[in-house]
Design a protein around this motif. Structure first.
Motif, PDB file in Angstrom:
ATOM      1  N   THR A 239       0.825  -1.220   0.000  1.00  0.00           N
ATOM      2  CA  THR A 239       0.000   0.000   0.000  1.00  0.00           C
ATOM      3  C   THR A 239       0.854   1.264   0.000  1.00  0.00           C
ATOM      4  N   ASP A 240       2.097   1.145  -0.447  1.00  0.00           N
ATOM      5  CA  ASP A 240       3.029   2.260  -0.302  1.00  0.00           C
ATOM      6  C   ASP A 240       3.127   3.161  -1.528  1.00  0.00           C
ATOM      7  N   LYS A 241       2.402   2.850  -2.616  1.00  0.00           N
ATOM      8  CA  LYS A 241       2.547   3.658  -3.827  1.00  0.00           C
ATOM      9  C   LYS A 241       1.201   4.068  -4.428  1.00  0.00           C
ATOM     10  N   PRO A 242       0.332   4.721  -3.660  1.00  0.00           N
ATOM     11  CA  PRO A 242      -0.953   5.160  -4.225  1.00  0.00           C
ATOM     12  C   PRO A 242      -0.767   6.294  -5.213  1.00  0.00           C
ATOM     13  N   ASN A 243      -1.612   6.328  -6.258  1.00  0.00           N
ATOM     14  CA  ASN A 243      -1.584   7.446  -7.192  1.00  0.00           C
ATOM     15  C   ASN A 243      -3.005   7.915  -7.477  1.00  0.00           C
ATOM     16  N   LEU A 244      -3.112   9.135  -7.941  1.00  0.00           N
ATOM     17  CA  LEU A 244      -4.404   9.763  -8.243  1.00  0.00           C
ATOM     18  C   LEU A 244      -4.321  10.391  -9.628  1.00  0.00           C
ATOM     19  N   ILE A 245      -5.338  10.163 -10.460  1.00  0.00           N
ATOM     20  CA  ILE A 245      -5.354  10.693 -11.827  1.00  0.00           C
ATOM     21  C   ILE A 245      -6.267  11.914 -11.887  1.00  0.00           C
ATOM     22  N   THR A 246      -5.754  13.017 -12.408  1.00  0.00           N
ATOM     23  CA  THR A 246      -6.557  14.227 -12.597  1.00  0.00           C
ATOM     24  C   THR A 246      -6.247  14.849 -13.949  1.00  0.00           C
ATOM     25  N   GLY A 247      -7.123  15.745 -14.374  1.00  0.00           N
ATOM     26  CA  GLY A 247      -6.815  16.636 -15.476  1.00  0.00           C
ATOM     27  C   GLY A 247      -6.123  17.870 -14.914  1.00  0.00           C
ATOM     28  N   PRO A 248      -6.172  19.000 -15.622  1.00  0.00           N
ATOM     29  CA  PRO A 248      -5.583  20.239 -15.089  1.00  0.00           C
ATOM     30  C   PRO A 248      -6.392  20.716 -13.892  1.00  0.00           C
ATOM     31  N   VAL A 249      -5.812  20.629 -12.707  1.00  0.00           N
ATOM     32  CA  VAL A 249      -6.548  20.926 -11.474  1.00  0.00           C
ATOM     33  C   VAL A 249      -5.944  22.119 -10.741  1.00  0.00           C
ATOM     34  N   GLN A 250      -6.761  22.678  -9.851  1.00  0.00           N
ATOM     35  CA  GLN A 250      -6.265  23.797  -9.054  1.00  0.00           C
ATOM     36  C   GLN A 250      -5.414  23.281  -7.905  1.00  0.00           C
ATOM     37  N   ILE A 251      -4.848  24.205  -7.156  1.00  0.00           N
ATOM     38  CA  ILE A 251      -3.759  23.898  -6.228  1.00  0.00           C
ATOM     39  C   ILE A 251      -4.158  22.927  -5.121  1.00  0.00           C
ATOM     40  N   CYS A 252      -5.453  22.850  -4.758  1.00  0.00           N
ATOM     41  CA  CYS A 252      -5.832  22.014  -3.618  1.00  0.00           C
ATOM     42  C   CYS A 252      -5.471  20.553  -3.849  1.00  0.00           C
ATOM     43  N   TRP A 253      -5.532  20.091  -5.107  1.00  0.00           N
ATOM     44  CA  TRP A 253      -5.197  18.693  -5.366  1.00  0.00           C
ATOM     45  C   TRP A 253      -3.693  18.458  -5.303  1.00  0.00           C
ATOM     46  N   HIS A 254      -2.906  19.457  -5.636  1.00  0.00           N
ATOM     47  CA  HIS A 254      -1.461  19.353  -5.456  1.00  0.00           C
ATOM     48  C   HIS A 254      -1.129  19.293  -3.961  1.00  0.00           C
ATOM     49  N   LYS A 255      -1.826  20.096  -3.180  1.00  0.00           N
ATOM     50  CA  LYS A 255      -1.631  20.044  -1.728  1.00  0.00           C
ATOM     51  C   LYS A 255      -2.024  18.681  -1.178  1.00  0.00           C
ATOM     52  N   PHE A 256      -3.166  18.184  -1.611  1.00  0.00           N
ATOM     53  CA  PHE A 256      -3.644  16.898  -1.135  1.00  0.00           C
ATOM     54  C   PHE A 256      -2.610  15.809  -1.393  1.00  0.00           C
ATOM     55  N   ALA A 257      -2.086  15.762  -2.616  1.00  0.00           N
ATOM     56  CA  ALA A 257      -1.112  14.738  -2.970  1.00  0.00           C
ATOM     57  C   ALA A 257       0.149  14.856  -2.119  1.00  0.00           C
ATOM     58  N   LEU A 258       0.601  16.087  -1.882  1.00  0.00           N
ATOM     59  CA  LEU A 258       1.810  16.305  -1.088  1.00  0.00           C
ATOM     60  C   LEU A 258       1.574  15.966   0.379  1.00  0.00           C
ATOM     61  N   TYR A 259       0.489  16.469   0.943  1.00  0.00           N
ATOM     62  CA  TYR A 259       0.226  16.281   2.369  1.00  0.00           C
ATOM     63  C   TYR A 259      -0.026  14.816   2.729  1.00  0.00           C
TER      64      TYR A 259
END
Length: 459
Positions: free
Chosen positions: A143-163
């Motif tokens: 379970t150590d390599k989850p990924n999320l697929i998005t199109g061009p998204v606003q900053i909240c999804w970049h924060k989510f992925a980082l946090y």
């Protein structure tokens, strides 16, 4: 003015005759009326909200909302035992929104208010991660390599992925393709994909991504691989537009693969800052590990938000808007906004120096454009935005990050509180600004292509 028989004027008061404190507290108190006036004077320097065509957020609020906000200023939304009727109003809003988004059982689903759609989006993302992780553990897989697929998204999804330690596979824009497509999604999904996030109202171009086509592609992918990948729809803006004026677009819980949706009440939900909403398709889609039981506020309460204390005012105002406007009222308001956006797009197109990227007809109310490649002008779009500020207009200009070549675009959003008369004034001011910049260029004979090239090199 006299006070206790003596001449008095707030602008002759001692506090008005010295710089207002900025870095530390003064020792002595000041007259509250004087301080209020000083702060209000500073706030005059902010933009007029009605002319702010860069923001998605609602800036026109009727007097009843102001009164409701005032009455709720001391109500903490999190303290549901102390404010049970306010909690009931929040629950009603969740049920209304679930019904609006075609939940299979709107009176028995789960959802909550948040401080905005960014928090709501993160809650939806966390639910995806927890469900994926649980399934992987059952299968005895890492379970150590989850990924999320998005199109061009606003900053909240970049924060989510980082946090939350998730690989964000953001589909880049290309020439003539500004949105997520099923083909691009299928290039990136695998067994570690916790979910796919289409956006209903892309921040950069205002367009809707095709949720149904993406869902259909994932259905086929599951048949071929056995991998079941859920969808969370980021409907921050479109969630309170599409149900009213584009009801035939299939994007919501009518698609079984859509497990959660976030929306922003303080955007096209017509409510004041800051309220967002997240609703799950079924209670089972929110993992129990994400729900906390709190017993120190007066009674046992379940909580699954990231934030805690906040005013009940925006939630109560959201309920007021639902009850006041109804479906037909929302439709009339948003259709009027669409008409103003289309008008602006048509007038901008007539000027002959712009290419329209989004014409305002099929998604959010507004319009987006860029300068033509062969436009013979003495300015770039950043110059034009700055010039428009002289008349009070806020117009967003920004880079559209496209593979191999970035372009600069301008975007105008139309919200409740805008009229056709204001749209015409905007166009008149735009023409005057262009004429001024042509006659008085800010940079000597530097065309917009050169400016874009220099911008690209700097990033």
């Amino acid at each position: 003015m006299t006070l206790n028989g003596k001449f008095y004027d707030s602008y002759a008061d001692e506090a008005s005759c010295r710089p207002i404190s900025k870095f530390k507290l003064e020792d002595e108190p000041n007259d509250p009326e004087v301080i209020k006036n000083l702060i209000l004077d500073e706030l005059l320097l902010d933009v007029n909200g009605k002319q702010n065509l860069a923001t998605f957020c609602q800036t026109d609020l009727d007097k009843n909302i102001h009164e409701l906000m005032d009455k709720c200023i001391d109500k903490n939304m999190i303290e549901k035992d102390e404010y049970p009727q306010t909690a009931e109003i929040e629950n009603r809003c969740v049920n209304i929104i679930a019904d609006l988004w075609n939940s299979p059982n709107p009176t028995d689903t789960i959802g909550c208010s948040t401080t905005g759609s960014s928090e709501a989006a993160m809650l939806g993302g966390l639910a995806l991660k927890w469900r994926w992780r649980e399934q992987r553990k059952k299968e005895g897989k890492p379970t150590d390599k989850p990924n999320l697929i998005t199109g061009p998204v606003q900053i909240c999804w970049h924060k989510f992925a980082l946090y939350f330690d998730i690989e964000l596979r953001e589909i880049p824009m290309e020439q003539d393709r500004y949105l997520m497509t099923p083909e691009e999604v299928l290039k990136r999904v695998d067994e570690n994909t916790i979910g796919v996030v289409p956006t209903l109202g892309v921040t950069f171009t205002l367009q809707y991504e095709d949720v149904k086509s993406i869902s259909d592609a994932l259905d086929q992918y599951q048949k071929e691989t056995g991998i079941n990948i859920p969808i969370h729809v980021d409907a921050a803006s479109g969630g309170f537009v599409a149900p009213f004026i584009q009801p035939n677009i299939i994007w919501d819980f009518r698609l079984p693969r859509v497990k959660s949706i976030n929306g922003s009440g303080h955007k096209y939900g017509l409510s004041p800052l800051g309220v967002g909403w997240v609703v799950w398709r079924e209670k089972e889609d929110l993992h129990n590990d994400l729900v906390f039981e709190v017993d120190y506020l007066g009674g046992l309460m379940k909580n699954f938000t990231l934030n805690f204390s906040r005013s009940a005012g925006p939630i109560v105002s959201q309920y007021y808007n639902f009850i006041r406007h109804g479906r037909n009222g929302f439709a009339k308001i948003h259709n009027a906004c669409v008409g103003h956006g289309v008008f602006i797009g048509e007038q901008v197109n007539k000027l002959g120096i712009f290419d329209i990227i989004y014409d305002g007809k099929t998604a959010l109310p507004g319009v987006a454009w860029t300068l033509k490649k062969d436009a013979n002008v003495n300015f770039n779009l950043y110059d034009l935005s700055e010039r428009m500020k002289i008349r009070g207009w806020q117009v967003a200009s920004y880079l559209l990050k496209i593979v191999e070549k970035n372009i600069v675009i301008q975007r105008v959003l139309v919200r409740h509180g805008f009229s056709r008369d204001m749209a015409q004034i905007f166009i008149d001011d735009l023409i005057r600004s262009i004429d001024h910049l042509q006659k008085h260029p800010l940079v000597s004979k530097t065309n917009h292509t050169d400016c874009q090239s220099s911008i690209k090199k700097s990033i």
